[in-house]
Scaffold this active site. Structure first.
Site, PDB file in Angstrom:
ATOM      1  CG  LEU A 163     -18.882   0.605   3.322  1.00  8.66           C
ATOM      2  CD1 LEU A 163     -18.313   1.937   3.816  1.00  8.66           C
ATOM      3  CD2 LEU A 163     -20.221   0.322   4.008  1.00  8.66           C
ATOM      4  CE1 TYR A 220      -3.231  -2.826   0.078  1.00  6.24           C
ATOM      5  CE2 TYR A 220      -3.795  -2.257   2.324  1.00  6.24           C
ATOM      6  CZ  TYR A 220      -3.998  -3.028   1.206  1.00  6.24           C
ATOM      7  OH  TYR A 220      -4.963  -4.001   1.208  1.00  6.24           O
ATOM      8  N   GLY A 225     -24.730   4.774   0.334  1.00  8.95           N
ATOM      9  CA  GLY A 225     -25.639   5.734  -0.293  1.00  8.95           C
ATOM     10  C   GLY A 225     -25.016   6.595  -1.370  1.00  8.95           C
ATOM     11  N   GLY A 280     -18.403   2.835  -1.220  1.00 14.00           N
ATOM     12  CA  GLY A 280     -19.292   3.926  -0.810  1.00 14.00           C
ATOM     13  C   GLY A 280     -20.706   3.771  -1.331  1.00 14.00           C
ATOM     14  CG  LEU A 281     -23.433   1.734  -4.961  1.00 13.88           C
ATOM     15  CD1 LEU A 281     -23.188   1.992  -6.446  1.00 13.88           C
ATOM     16  CD2 LEU A 281     -24.031   0.357  -4.795  1.00 13.88           C
ATOM     17  CG  LEU A 282     -23.527  -1.667  -0.788  1.00 13.52           C
ATOM     18  CD1 LEU A 282     -22.802  -2.990  -0.563  1.00 13.52           C
ATOM     19  CD2 LEU A 282     -25.043  -1.903  -0.834  1.00 13.52           C
TER      20      LEU A 282
HETATM   21  N1  LIG Z   1      -6.604  -7.931   0.481  1.00  8.64           N
HETATM   22  C1  LIG Z   1      -6.839  -7.215  -0.592  1.00  8.64           C
HETATM   23  O1  LIG Z   1      -6.454  -7.562  -1.715  1.00  8.64           O
HETATM   24  C2  LIG Z   1      -7.617  -5.939  -0.445  1.00  8.64           C
HETATM   25  C3  LIG Z   1      -8.186  -5.315  -1.584  1.00  8.64           C
HETATM   26  C4  LIG Z   1      -8.910  -4.147  -1.406  1.00  8.64           C
HETATM   27  C5  LIG Z   1      -9.069  -3.624  -0.124  1.00  8.64           C
HETATM   28  N2  LIG Z   1      -8.482  -4.241   0.960  1.00  8.64           N
HETATM   29  C6  LIG Z   1      -8.588  -3.664   2.318  1.00  8.64           C
HETATM   30  O2  LIG Z   1      -9.920  -3.322   2.606  1.00  8.64           O
HETATM   31  C7  LIG Z   1     -10.013  -1.932   2.914  1.00  8.64           C
HETATM   32  C8  LIG Z   1     -11.333  -1.390   2.507  1.00  8.64           C
HETATM   33  O3  LIG Z   1     -11.540  -1.570   1.117  1.00  8.64           O
HETATM   34  P1  LIG Z   1     -12.375  -0.526   0.279  1.00  8.64           P
HETATM   35  O4  LIG Z   1     -11.756   0.815   0.437  1.00  8.64           O
HETATM   36  O5  LIG Z   1     -12.570  -1.080  -1.066  1.00  8.64           O
HETATM   37  O6  LIG Z   1     -13.754  -0.577   1.115  1.00  8.64           O
HETATM   38  P2  LIG Z   1     -15.134   0.178   1.082  1.00  8.64           P
HETATM   39  O7  LIG Z   1     -15.460   0.416   2.516  1.00  8.64           O
HETATM   40  O8  LIG Z   1     -16.110  -0.580   0.267  1.00  8.64           O
HETATM   41  O9  LIG Z   1     -14.881   1.568   0.346  1.00  8.64           O
HETATM   42  C9  LIG Z   1     -14.283   2.639   1.016  1.00  8.64           C
HETATM   43  C10 LIG Z   1     -14.655   3.940   0.344  1.00  8.64           C
HETATM   44  O10 LIG Z   1     -16.048   4.167   0.466  1.00  8.64           O
HETATM   45  C11 LIG Z   1     -16.285   5.557   0.579  1.00  8.64           C
HETATM   46  N3  LIG Z   1     -16.993   5.808   1.848  1.00  8.64           N
HETATM   47  C12 LIG Z   1     -16.635   5.434   3.095  1.00  8.64           C
HETATM   48  N4  LIG Z   1     -17.516   5.853   3.997  1.00  8.64           N
HETATM   49  C13 LIG Z   1     -18.470   6.508   3.308  1.00  8.64           C
HETATM   50  C14 LIG Z   1     -19.667   7.164   3.692  1.00  8.64           C
HETATM   51  N5  LIG Z   1     -20.042   7.218   4.965  1.00  8.64           N
HETATM   52  N6  LIG Z   1     -20.423   7.718   2.719  1.00  8.64           N
HETATM   53  C15 LIG Z   1     -20.049   7.648   1.428  1.00  8.64           C
HETATM   54  N7  LIG Z   1     -18.914   7.045   0.993  1.00  8.64           N
HETATM   55  C16 LIG Z   1     -18.145   6.482   1.934  1.00  8.64           C
HETATM   56  C17 LIG Z   1     -14.912   6.251   0.588  1.00  8.64           C
HETATM   57  O11 LIG Z   1     -14.577   6.644  -0.749  1.00  8.64           O
HETATM   58  P3  LIG Z   1     -13.650   7.931  -1.053  1.00  8.64           P
HETATM   59  O12 LIG Z   1     -12.350   7.688  -0.371  1.00  8.64           O
HETATM   60  O13 LIG Z   1     -13.554   7.923  -2.540  1.00  8.64           O
HETATM   61  O14 LIG Z   1     -14.385   9.101  -0.473  1.00  8.64           O
HETATM   62  C18 LIG Z   1     -14.004   5.118   1.041  1.00  8.64           C
HETATM   63  O15 LIG Z   1     -12.659   5.294   0.645  1.00  8.64           O
HETATM   64  C19 LIG Z   1      -8.805  -1.326   2.200  1.00  8.64           C
HETATM   65  O16 LIG Z   1      -8.406  -0.080   2.724  1.00  8.64           O
HETATM   66  C20 LIG Z   1      -7.761  -2.388   2.419  1.00  8.64           C
HETATM   67  O17 LIG Z   1      -7.226  -2.253   3.719  1.00  8.64           O
HETATM   68  C21 LIG Z   1      -7.790  -5.390   0.808  1.00  8.64           C
END
Ligand SMILES: NC(=O)c1ccc[n+]([C@@H]2O[C@H](COP(=O)([O-])OP(=O)(O)OC[C@H]3O[C@@H](n4cnc5c(N)ncnc54)[C@H](OP(=O)(O)O)[C@@H]3O)[C@@H](O)[C@H]2O)c1
Length: 336
Positions: free
Chosen positions: A228, A84, A235, A231-233
């Site tokens: 989420l 990362y 809202g 972020g789609l989930l």
């Molecule tokens: N093992 C792997 O290969 C792998 C792969 C992917 C992820 N991961 C881990 O999983 C973690 C989470 O993954 P993800 O970032 O894809 O998860 P996610 O929770 O589905 O998406 C996070 C994004 O959702 C948006 N968000 C968060 N809270 C919100 C809210 N209250 N309202 C509206 N939008 C909101 C933000 O986007 P914006 O930042 O654009 O505002 C945030 O960066 C990563 O940081 C990483 O540690 C691991």
């Protein structure tokens, strides 16, 4: 969440003990599970620090603020990886932990890159991660993804050796399918395979369901990343705003031109079900995962997002009827 079963007693030096949450602390953030029989306590909700790699230096300010808010809100599980931001994510977390050590103590997870799966590389990778994190050990060490060029039977004993030395509290894998999970388990002698971290959310589950069942059977905790759907989930993007290309790239087919209208239509129905039930949409997404036995690992790029997601998780949970409806809607049932 079903506690992972133990796979026999492990003999090793300086084994970190499972530390249950303090008595009387009944908040949802304390209700985790122990990893293995005597492994560390795994919190139920985590903050992932992947996005650090894509941000400009100026954005680090709000990332730091997000981590600080997570400490204040009692989040304990922090997920990072050597890849990362080429180590920036680990460094940022290490700095934050050093500046203001959170109480209760954090549960720190990092991962060895798929490019470093030879035994000597695994050891060197952990040493680098620990230096950047400013720690002598991490609570959980994962193989980030399999590398078809390196048999996992070579890699897992190297992780097990680090576990025996007490430099990692538990070991696991990420992005492993069924055959790879089998092979990883078979390669371990004493240490339980404690975790598989995969992409898993209401919409993204075809591949995850058999993996979930395998993990349940073998006492492996499923960590759900992208809970989420970027972020789609929670809202976001439901009112027509288009997700940026980078977000679309990481959500695979779900947000591409062909799939997006269907996904949005279903997501809007889930939003309406949540609204009717008086709970945030994110609460439905996170508690649905908990019902599957998975521990959600979310991302946030601001303190406000941390607040919104922690509030959604710790507030009154959606009823099982609401979760079942969301489940059917996500599967495309028009009558749900
Ligand atoms: N093992 C792997 O290969 C792998 C792969 C992917 C992820 N991961 C881990 O999983 C973690 C989470 O993954 P993800 O970032 O894809 O998860 P996610 O929770 O589905 O998406 C996070 C994004 O959702 C948006 N968000 C968060 N809270 C919100 C809210 N209250 N309202 C509206 N939008 C909101 C933000 O986007 P914006 O930042 O654009 O505002 C945030 O960066 C990563 O940081 C990483 O540690 C691991």
């Amino acid at each position: 969440m079903t506690p992972p079963a133990a796979r026999g007693p492990a003999k090793r030096a300086a084994r970190p003990r499972a530390t249950p949450p303090p008595l009387g602390d009944a908040t949802a953030l304390s209700a985790g599970v122990p990893l293995g029989k005597n492994g560390p306590w795994h919190p139920p909700l985590g903050l992932g620090l992947w996005s650090v790699g894509r941000w400009e230096p100026a954005d680090e300010v709000r990332t730091r603020a997000a981590i600080g808010r997570a400490f204040e809100r009692g989040l304990r599980w922090f997920d990072t990886a050597e890849v990362y931001g080429s180590g920036r994510s680990e460094r940022l977390l290490g700095d934050a932990l050093a500046a203001k050590p959170p109480a209760p103590p954090p549960f720190v997870v990092t991962k060895v890159s798929w490019e470093h799966l030879r035994p000597n590389q695994v050891r060197a990778a952990l040493t680098g991660s620990l230096q950047r994190l400013g720690r002598r050990s991490v609570d959980l060490f994962l193989v980030h993804a399999p590398d078809p060029r390196v048999p996992i039977a070579e890699t897992m004993p190297a992780l097990e050796a680090l576990w025996k030395e007490g430099r990692v509290g538990a070991i696991g894998v990420s992005n492993f399918g069924l055959a790879e999970l089998e092979a990883a388990r078979e390669a371990l002698q004493e240490a339980p395979l404690a975790v598989n971290q995969i992409r898993y959310n209401l919409f993204d589950r075809d591949d995850a369901t058999p993996i979930r069942d395998f993990c349940r059977r073998h006492g492996i905790l499923l960590e759900a990343y992208t809970p989420l759907l970027r972020g789609l989930l929670a809202g976001r993007y439901l009112d027509g705003a288009r997700a940026p290309p980078e977000v679309r790239r990481f959500t695979h087919r779900l947000l591409d031109d062909e799939s997006l209208p269907g996904v949005l239509a279903r997501a809007r129905r889930i939003r309406d079900v949540a609204k009717e039930a008086g709970v945030p949409m994110a609460a439905v997404a996170l508690h649905w995962l908990r019902e599957q036995g998975a521990a959600p690992l979310f991302g946030a790029s601001s303190p406000e997002q941390v607040d919104a997601i922690v509030d959604a998780f710790t507030g009154p949970p959606p009823s099982s009827e609401v979760l079942a409806r969301a489940d059917r809607i996500a599967l495309g049932d028009p009558d749900a």
